[in-house]
Design a protein around this motif. Sequence first.
Motif, short mmCIF file in Angstrom:
data_model
loop_
_atom_site.label_atom_id
_atom_site.label_comp_id
_atom_site.label_asym_id
_atom_site.label_seq_id
_atom_site.Cartn_x
_atom_site.Cartn_y
_atom_site.Cartn_z
N LEU A 55 0.82 -1.21 0.00
CA LEU A 55 0.00 0.00 0.00
C LEU A 55 0.86 1.26 0.00
CD1 LEU A 55 -2.72 -0.93 2.64
CD2 LEU A 55 -2.93 -1.04 0.17
N LEU A 56 2.03 1.18 0.64
CA LEU A 56 2.84 2.38 0.82
C LEU A 56 3.40 2.90 -0.49
CD1 LEU A 56 4.75 1.42 4.09
CD2 LEU A 56 2.62 2.71 3.83
N ASN A 57 3.44 2.06 -1.51
CA ASN A 57 3.99 2.47 -2.80
C ASN A 57 2.93 2.93 -3.79
OD1 ASN A 57 6.61 1.71 -1.95
ND2 ASN A 57 6.13 -0.44 -2.43
N LYS A 58 1.67 2.99 -3.34
CA LYS A 58 0.58 3.34 -4.25
C LYS A 58 0.12 4.77 -4.01
CE LYS A 58 -1.51 -1.19 -5.14
NZ LYS A 58 -2.75 -1.97 -5.07
N PRO A 59 -0.39 5.43 -5.07
CA PRO A 59 -1.03 6.74 -4.84
C PRO A 59 -2.23 6.56 -3.91
CG PRO A 59 -0.70 6.31 -7.19
CD PRO A 59 -0.39 5.04 -6.48
N LEU A 60 -2.54 7.60 -3.17
CA LEU A 60 -3.59 7.51 -2.16
C LEU A 60 -4.92 7.06 -2.74
CD1 LEU A 60 -4.20 7.98 0.83
CD2 LEU A 60 -4.83 10.33 0.25
N HIS A 61 -5.27 7.57 -3.94
CA HIS A 61 -6.59 7.25 -4.49
C HIS A 61 -6.70 5.80 -4.95
CE1 HIS A 61 -4.38 8.39 -8.21
NE2 HIS A 61 -5.16 7.49 -8.77
N GLU A 62 -5.57 5.09 -5.01
CA GLU A 62 -5.61 3.69 -5.43
C GLU A 62 -5.67 2.72 -4.23
OE1 GLU A 62 -2.47 2.65 -8.07
OE2 GLU A 62 -2.88 4.29 -9.47
N ILE A 63 -5.59 3.26 -3.03
CA ILE A 63 -5.61 2.41 -1.85
C ILE A 63 -7.06 2.06 -1.49
CG2 ILE A 63 -5.12 2.31 0.63
CD1 ILE A 63 -2.70 4.08 0.11
N SER A 64 -7.35 0.77 -1.35
CA SER A 64 -8.68 0.29 -1.00
C SER A 64 -8.64 -0.29 0.42
CB SER A 64 -9.16 -0.77 -1.99
OG SER A 64 -10.28 -1.47 -1.48
N ILE A 65 -9.31 0.39 1.34
CA ILE A 65 -9.38 -0.11 2.71
C ILE A 65 -10.20 -1.40 2.75
CG2 ILE A 65 -10.12 0.39 5.05
CD1 ILE A 65 -7.71 2.00 4.17
N GLY A 66 -11.23 -1.47 1.91
CA GLY A 66 -12.04 -2.68 1.85
C GLY A 66 -11.22 -3.89 1.41
N ARG A 67 -10.36 -3.69 0.41
CA ARG A 67 -9.51 -4.79 -0.06
C ARG A 67 -8.45 -5.15 0.97
NH1 ARG A 67 -9.44 -7.31 -4.53
NH2 ARG A 67 -10.90 -5.84 -5.44
N LEU A 68 -7.95 -4.14 1.67
CA LEU A 68 -6.97 -4.40 2.74
C LEU A 68 -7.59 -5.32 3.79
CD1 LEU A 68 -4.65 -1.85 4.48
CD2 LEU A 68 -6.15 -3.26 5.86
N LEU A 69 -8.81 -4.99 4.19
CA LEU A 69 -9.48 -5.79 5.21
C LEU A 69 -9.73 -7.20 4.68
CD1 LEU A 69 -10.62 -5.73 8.05
CD2 LEU A 69 -12.76 -4.86 7.14
N ALA A 70 -10.08 -7.32 3.40
CA ALA A 70 -10.30 -8.65 2.80
C ALA A 70 -9.02 -9.47 2.82
CB ALA A 70 -10.81 -8.49 1.37
N GLN A 71 -7.88 -8.86 2.49
CA GLN A 71 -6.61 -9.58 2.49
C GLN A 71 -6.22 -10.00 3.90
OE1 GLN A 71 -3.98 -6.81 0.58
NE2 GLN A 71 -4.62 -7.36 -1.48
#
Length: 528
Positions: free
Chosen positions: A377-393
Amino acid sequence: MIRTIRNLARLVVIMRTLGRHDALFPNEVRDVAPGLAGFARLLSAKGVPGRPGQRLAAALRDLGPSFIKLGQILSTRSDLVGEAIAADLAELQDKLPPFPTSEARRIIEAELGRPIEVLYESFDAQPVAAASIAQVHFAVVARPLDQQGPESPEDRRAREVAVKVLRPGIEQAFRRDLDLFRWLSELALTIQPRLKRLRPGEVVQIFADTVKMEMDLRMEASAASELADNFKGDSAFNVPKVNWDRTSQRVLTLERIRGIKVDEVDRIRAAGFDPDDVLAQASSSFFNQVFRDGFFHADLHPGNLFVNEDGNIAPVDFGIMGRLDRATRYYLADMLLGFLNGDYRRVAEVHFQAGYVPAHQNIENFTQACRAIGEPLLNKPLHEISIGRLLAQLLSVTEQFEMETQPQLLLLQKSMLTAEGVGRALNPDINMWELARPLIEDWMREHRGPEARVVDELEAIMNAFRTLPRVLRETERMATMLTENGLKLHPATIETLLEGSVRRRRRLMWSMWLATAVVVTALALVVG
């Protein structure tokens, strides 16, 4: 025996339907049930177009209302079906052919005990929506006899409503299929005990509870009313009013919402509204539902979310709602903050403290797993970060750490993904969670800062003081029972029990006084 035969016959129909859509996935079940995989390969059609999740969604649609709802529940269980299939199932549209309007009118009159002409001045013959459980008609509420005469257009529009009517016979259909699902979950655990961690029986029970709530439209009315109370005075989120006089178990009458679907960006602009303002409203309203209230609309897809004539958000369809207790909200806030700050040790500690990961697991290994999820996540632009996908992973790595499924988080995760989809439709270059950052920071300061922790400790001590009289009464009652006419015990045993009770009471009193002194001192330091 009759139950087994009935369910086996139904299972044959299901297998044939899944096979026709190439949705049996023999390769995926090969390791779990080799015999079943071979049978599935024989039944599976070849060359059916679409992704696996799309083929499964099509099969569930053909199998009817219960299976459509089951697909929607499975869309929250990426740990069971995988992220790709879960995403496709989330798109499963809950649409069926409508039942006759004459039947809808009959149900309304039977439920409300009055002729439909008395209840409604007009009632549209064509339903505006027909789903697996109910369909919706627009209508206009009849005016009271003492309010006849000329009426302004605004007053007439205030009487416009949406009337939701349960499908006839839907309870029996779901009851039959729920018995089948329970039977299949029991069979799955018998064949493969290691599936116990995924709690298939609980999945079925959640499904049963969800359907039970949806089939009593008074519960949906209550959910809409509670959500409206939570946003009282907040014009940015307009929940339709319930017409309780025309609501019963099988009929729900709500204020009619006029507006534009939230993903129709061109129409929103043409109406003179800024999609970025709409996105900000959607972001803050979702945050307030989850963190402030712990009660959230769990089905906020674009078909259930409108921009009304004032440019504000207006939700509909309150059949699926989620709840988070305060402890879960604290866990969620600490976990998300840990990920966003790159503090993976803190993320791991939060899981152990919440009891989600068993204490015998290795916290260092779990920290490493959290890092593997968070670092990309740290290497992605902010608008590409998905909190929903993070929780799924995060939920997908639970098996190796024996973390039991948390149903409330799965429903929230699905809702987050849906909300993010709405956000991307409105503006793909803005992250909706970034818009909510000021709210998140204020909430964290209020609920997770030093002052809040002191208040929590004081509250815990006060709760302990409140329970002390009950503990003392129970101790005295047990002592009386034992000494007078209770169990036949040796006198030495009674003496030991009483001495132990006295010692526990003394320790409890000293502990509470000591804890009170510590907390009061800490509070003084914070305030000072």
